[in-house]
Each structure stands twice: as C-alpha cells, then as structure tokens.
Enzyme design. Structure first.
Site, PDB file in Angstrom:
ATOM      1  N   SER A 114      25.856   2.416 -26.068  1.00 62.97           N
ATOM      2  CA  SER A 114      26.327   3.416 -24.960  1.00 62.97           C
ATOM      3  C   SER A 114      25.417   3.235 -23.673  1.00 62.97           C
ATOM      4  O   SER A 114      24.413   2.964 -23.827  1.00 62.97           O
ATOM      5  CB  SER A 114      26.558   4.772 -25.542  1.00 62.97           C
ATOM      6  OG  SER A 114      26.667   5.656 -24.487  1.00 62.97           O
ATOM      7  N   TYR A 127      22.190  11.961 -28.768  1.00 67.17           N
ATOM      8  CA  TYR A 127      22.822  10.702 -28.727  1.00 67.17           C
ATOM      9  C   TYR A 127      22.301   9.489 -28.285  1.00 67.17           C
ATOM     10  O   TYR A 127      22.323   8.465 -28.785  1.00 67.17           O
ATOM     11  CB  TYR A 127      24.258  11.233 -27.875  1.00 67.17           C
ATOM     12  CG  TYR A 127      25.205  10.140 -28.018  1.00 67.17           C
ATOM     13  CD1 TYR A 127      25.782   9.777 -29.225  1.00 67.17           C
ATOM     14  CD2 TYR A 127      25.847   9.517 -26.794  1.00 67.17           C
ATOM     15  CE1 TYR A 127      26.904   8.700 -29.068  1.00 67.17           C
ATOM     16  CE2 TYR A 127      26.703   8.625 -26.827  1.00 67.17           C
ATOM     17  CZ  TYR A 127      27.349   8.144 -27.906  1.00 67.17           C
ATOM     18  OH  TYR A 127      28.293   6.969 -27.921  1.00 67.17           O
ATOM     19  N   LYS A 131      21.344   5.602 -29.531  1.00 67.66           N
ATOM     20  CA  LYS A 131      21.955   4.586 -28.700  1.00 67.66           C
ATOM     21  C   LYS A 131      20.911   3.774 -28.059  1.00 67.66           C
ATOM     22  O   LYS A 131      21.175   2.462 -28.204  1.00 67.66           O
ATOM     23  CB  LYS A 131      22.987   5.034 -27.821  1.00 67.66           C
ATOM     24  CG  LYS A 131      24.229   5.790 -28.369  1.00 67.66           C
ATOM     25  CD  LYS A 131      24.940   4.621 -29.427  1.00 67.66           C
ATOM     26  CE  LYS A 131      26.111   5.205 -29.915  1.00 67.66           C
ATOM     27  NZ  LYS A 131      26.844   4.254 -30.935  1.00 67.66           N
TER      28      LYS A 131
HETATM   29  N1  LIG Z   1      34.619   6.625 -26.736  1.00 63.48           N
HETATM   30  C1  LIG Z   1      33.482   6.664 -25.797  1.00 63.48           C
HETATM   31  O1  LIG Z   1      33.579   7.161 -24.764  1.00 63.48           O
HETATM   32  C2  LIG Z   1      32.204   6.101 -26.247  1.00 63.48           C
HETATM   33  C3  LIG Z   1      31.246   5.446 -25.337  1.00 63.48           C
HETATM   34  C4  LIG Z   1      30.138   4.935 -25.457  1.00 63.48           C
HETATM   35  C5  LIG Z   1      29.943   4.421 -26.623  1.00 63.48           C
HETATM   36  N2  LIG Z   1      30.687   4.903 -27.748  1.00 63.48           N
HETATM   37  C6  LIG Z   1      30.619   4.391 -29.182  1.00 63.48           C
HETATM   38  O2  LIG Z   1      31.712   3.565 -29.486  1.00 63.48           O
HETATM   39  C7  LIG Z   1      31.669   3.680 -31.044  1.00 63.48           C
HETATM   40  C8  LIG Z   1      33.040   3.893 -31.460  1.00 63.48           C
HETATM   41  O3  LIG Z   1      33.347   5.216 -30.886  1.00 63.48           O
HETATM   42  P1  LIG Z   1      34.879   5.932 -30.869  1.00 63.48           P
HETATM   43  O4  LIG Z   1      34.752   6.228 -29.273  1.00 63.48           O
HETATM   44  O5  LIG Z   1      35.991   4.912 -31.368  1.00 63.48           O
HETATM   45  O6  LIG Z   1      34.714   6.951 -31.647  1.00 63.48           O
HETATM   46  P2  LIG Z   1      35.992   7.590 -32.800  1.00 63.48           P
HETATM   47  O7  LIG Z   1      37.348   7.546 -32.223  1.00 63.48           O
HETATM   48  O8  LIG Z   1      35.197   8.892 -33.191  1.00 63.48           O
HETATM   49  O9  LIG Z   1      35.525   6.757 -34.011  1.00 63.48           O
HETATM   50  C9  LIG Z   1      34.422   6.644 -34.602  1.00 63.48           C
HETATM   51  C10 LIG Z   1      34.501   5.744 -36.052  1.00 63.48           C
HETATM   52  O10 LIG Z   1      33.094   5.632 -36.701  1.00 63.48           O
HETATM   53  C11 LIG Z   1      33.552   5.756 -38.073  1.00 63.48           C
HETATM   54  N3  LIG Z   1      32.483   6.346 -38.690  1.00 63.48           N
HETATM   55  C12 LIG Z   1      31.807   7.532 -38.298  1.00 63.48           C
HETATM   56  N4  LIG Z   1      30.864   7.765 -39.121  1.00 63.48           N
HETATM   57  C13 LIG Z   1      31.135   6.851 -40.162  1.00 63.48           C
HETATM   58  C14 LIG Z   1      30.308   6.650 -41.420  1.00 63.48           C
HETATM   59  N5  LIG Z   1      29.188   7.667 -41.799  1.00 63.48           N
HETATM   60  N6  LIG Z   1      30.675   5.437 -42.048  1.00 63.48           N
HETATM   61  C15 LIG Z   1      31.824   4.607 -41.683  1.00 63.48           C
HETATM   62  N7  LIG Z   1      32.482   4.763 -40.638  1.00 63.48           N
HETATM   63  C16 LIG Z   1      32.107   5.917 -39.937  1.00 63.48           C
HETATM   64  C17 LIG Z   1      34.828   6.575 -37.917  1.00 63.48           C
HETATM   65  O11 LIG Z   1      35.496   6.330 -39.267  1.00 63.48           O
HETATM   66  P3  LIG Z   1      35.855   7.281 -40.299  1.00 63.48           P
HETATM   67  O12 LIG Z   1      35.994   8.430 -39.791  1.00 63.48           O
HETATM   68  O13 LIG Z   1      37.193   6.707 -40.964  1.00 63.48           O
HETATM   69  O14 LIG Z   1      34.823   6.898 -41.181  1.00 63.48           O
HETATM   70  C18 LIG Z   1      35.592   6.059 -36.774  1.00 63.48           C
HETATM   71  O15 LIG Z   1      36.330   4.747 -37.102  1.00 63.48           O
HETATM   72  C19 LIG Z   1      30.647   4.730 -31.395  1.00 63.48           C
HETATM   73  O16 LIG Z   1      29.469   4.136 -31.831  1.00 63.48           O
HETATM   74  C20 LIG Z   1      30.449   5.469 -30.078  1.00 63.48           C
HETATM   75  O17 LIG Z   1      29.200   6.016 -29.947  1.00 63.48           O
HETATM   76  C21 LIG Z   1      31.941   5.375 -27.479  1.00 63.48           C
END
Ligand SMILES: NC(=O)c1ccc[n+]([C@@H]2O[C@H](COP(=O)([O-])OP(=O)(O)OC[C@H]3O[C@@H](n4cnc5c(N)ncnc54)[C@H](OP(=O)(O)O)[C@@H]3O)[C@@H](O)[C@H]2O)c1
Length: 223
Positions: A114, A127, A131
């Site tokens: 991130s 967080y 990251k």
């Molecule tokens: N959205 C943003 O603005 C943003 C910005 C920077 C970085 N990121 C990073 O991008 C990545 C994806 O984020 P997102 O926005 O797509 O978030 P999200 O919609 O909350 O999805 C998070 C994913 O992680 C999976 N997950 C969480 N804990 C888990 C575990 N213990 N075992 C297996 N799967 C797990 C969840 O699947 P289940 O619930 O089905 O397990 C879900 O598919 C994350 O690492 C986040 O920190 C996001």
C-alpha cells in the site's frame, strides 16, 4: 490473460463470484482457506499443484485495514494485523517456492502492499507497519530467490474502490472522502488498475525487475 488461476480466500461464495467473472471459468480452481491456517495452506498448495501443475506466479492480496489512533493500538490488534497481512504472506511464499511447487523455469511473486507502506497518515500506524514489512521482506526474498529466477516485488496502491475502502472511516463522511479523493490527482483507483500491474510483473516484460515496489496510486505519492 489466458492463465489458469488458483483462487484462495476464506469465503467460498465470494470466490465463486470471482471465478464466474473470469474467462473460461471452469479452468480455474478455488479453495476456501484461511491464510493464517498454515497447515491448511500447505495442503491446499499441494492439492492445487497435483491438479493444475507447477505454479508460475503468486499474488498475495489478502489483507485487513484499519484507521486507529495510537492510543487504541493493542498487542492483540498488532498480532491480528501481522498474522493476516505479513505472516500469511511469508508462509504462502515459503509454501509456493518449494521446488516441487514453483516451475523449474522460475516465477513471479507479488505482494499487494500500500502507499501506507511508504508514506504516513494519522491513524495508519498499525496498517503501515504491516505494509512496510512486505516492502522490506520483498527485497531480501528477491535476493534469496534470484538464483532460481523467482522474482519478488510489491505493488503499492493508493485508494482503490473495493469493499475495503467502502467500509473505511473516510467513506462514511463526504468531507473526508473528498479530502482522500483530492490526494489522488488521477482520482481513485479500480481493482483492474492493480490487477494490470500484477499482469505486468508476471510477464516476461518484467524479467529484470525484482525487489522493487511499483506504486499504482493515481499520483498519491508524487506530491
Ligand atoms: N482498497 C484499497 O484502497 C487498498 C489500498 C491499498 C492497498 N490495498 C490492499 O489490497 C489488498 C486487497 O484489498 P481489497 O481492497 O480488495 O480488500 P477487501 O475487499 O477487503 O478484500 C480483502 C481480501 O482479503 C481476503 N482475506 C482477508 N483475510 C484473509 C485470510 N486470513 N485468509 C484468506 N483471505 C483473507 C478476503 O477474502 P475472505 O474474506 O473471503 O477471506 C478478501 O478477498 C489488501 O492487502 C489491501 O491492504 C487496498
């Protein structure tokens, strides 16, 4: 892009929805597994290789996020965040880079970090810790795995419109959301923006890129 994909996550229904959205959906495998269940991950990786053959790339995207002032950070919360965002990633990397699992020709591993792994924001200590750890770990892993032509990189997104950002504190308040938007000169990102950067890092076009972090952030860190 024509790859056979193995999807991991805890929620089988969400995985099914993702698989259905993909081309040639019946080609792809899915497993409901918690990435902090290390034995479970070991079993899933072995089964996936038995069914689909050796792997050429792995994206670790699973993560949890929070905005939490320092006074509310507790040892339990630190454990939870490190287990999910960091230890799960390192354990998965350990399992998928075994010689019996990763293709003999090498492979590409991508951690979704991130912008918060590189720059700061109020309430993001917990967080950011996790990251930033992925960015650091990717560098040593890149060196350790280079002799086997396994590249390890991070993608560091700004705010992307997903369920995670929809549930964030700033999305519940119009003023805060406008401030977040104004930090991204190209506007907020889409999941495809992150996915496309992973496709690049998986491809031969990135054959000489390892141990680095690609910021995919609409200009967030350009300021
Ligand atoms: N959205 C943003 O603005 C943003 C910005 C920077 C970085 N990121 C990073 O991008 C990545 C994806 O984020 P997102 O926005 O797509 O978030 P999200 O919609 O909350 O999805 C998070 C994913 O992680 C999976 N997950 C969480 N804990 C888990 C575990 N213990 N075992 C297996 N799967 C797990 C969840 O699947 P289940 O619930 O089905 O397990 C879900 O598919 C994350 O690492 C986040 O920190 C996001």
């Amino acid at each position: 892009m024509g790859a056979k994909v193995v999807l991991l996550g805890r929620d089988r229904e969400r995985l099914e929805v993702t698989r259905e959205a993909m081309l040639d959906s019946s080609d792809h495998l899915l497993y409901a597994v918690d990435l902090t269940d290390y034995d479970g991950v070991d079993a899933v990786v072995k089964d996936a290789v038995a069914k689909a053959g050796k792997l050429h790339g792995v994206i670790h995207s699973a993560g949890i996020s929070t905005t939490l002032p320092l006074k509310l950070v507790t040892p339990d919360k630190m454990d939870l965040f490190f287990r999910t965002n960091v230890y799960g990633a390192i354990n998965l990397t350990k399992q998928v880079t075994r010689k019996a699992v990763m293709a003999d020709s090498g492979g590409s591993i991508v951690f979704i970090s991130s912008v918060m792994g590189a720059v700061g924001e109020t309430g993001k200590t917990l967080y950011s810790l996790t990251k930033g750890a992925l960015i650091s770990a990717s560098k040593s892993l890149a060196i350790e795995l280079a002799p086997r032509c396994i590249r390890v990189n991070c993608v560091a997104p700004g705010v992307v419109e997903t369920p995670m950002s929809a549930n964030a504190v700033y999305s519940q308040d119009e003023q805060l959301l406008n401030r977040i938007k104004s930090c991204h000169p190209l506007g907020l990102g889409r999941a495809e923006d992150v996915a496309n950067s992973c496709v690049f890092l998986f491809s031969d076009a990135a054959r000489w890129i390892t141990g680095t972090t690609l910021f995919v952030d609409g200009g967030y860190t350009a300021r």
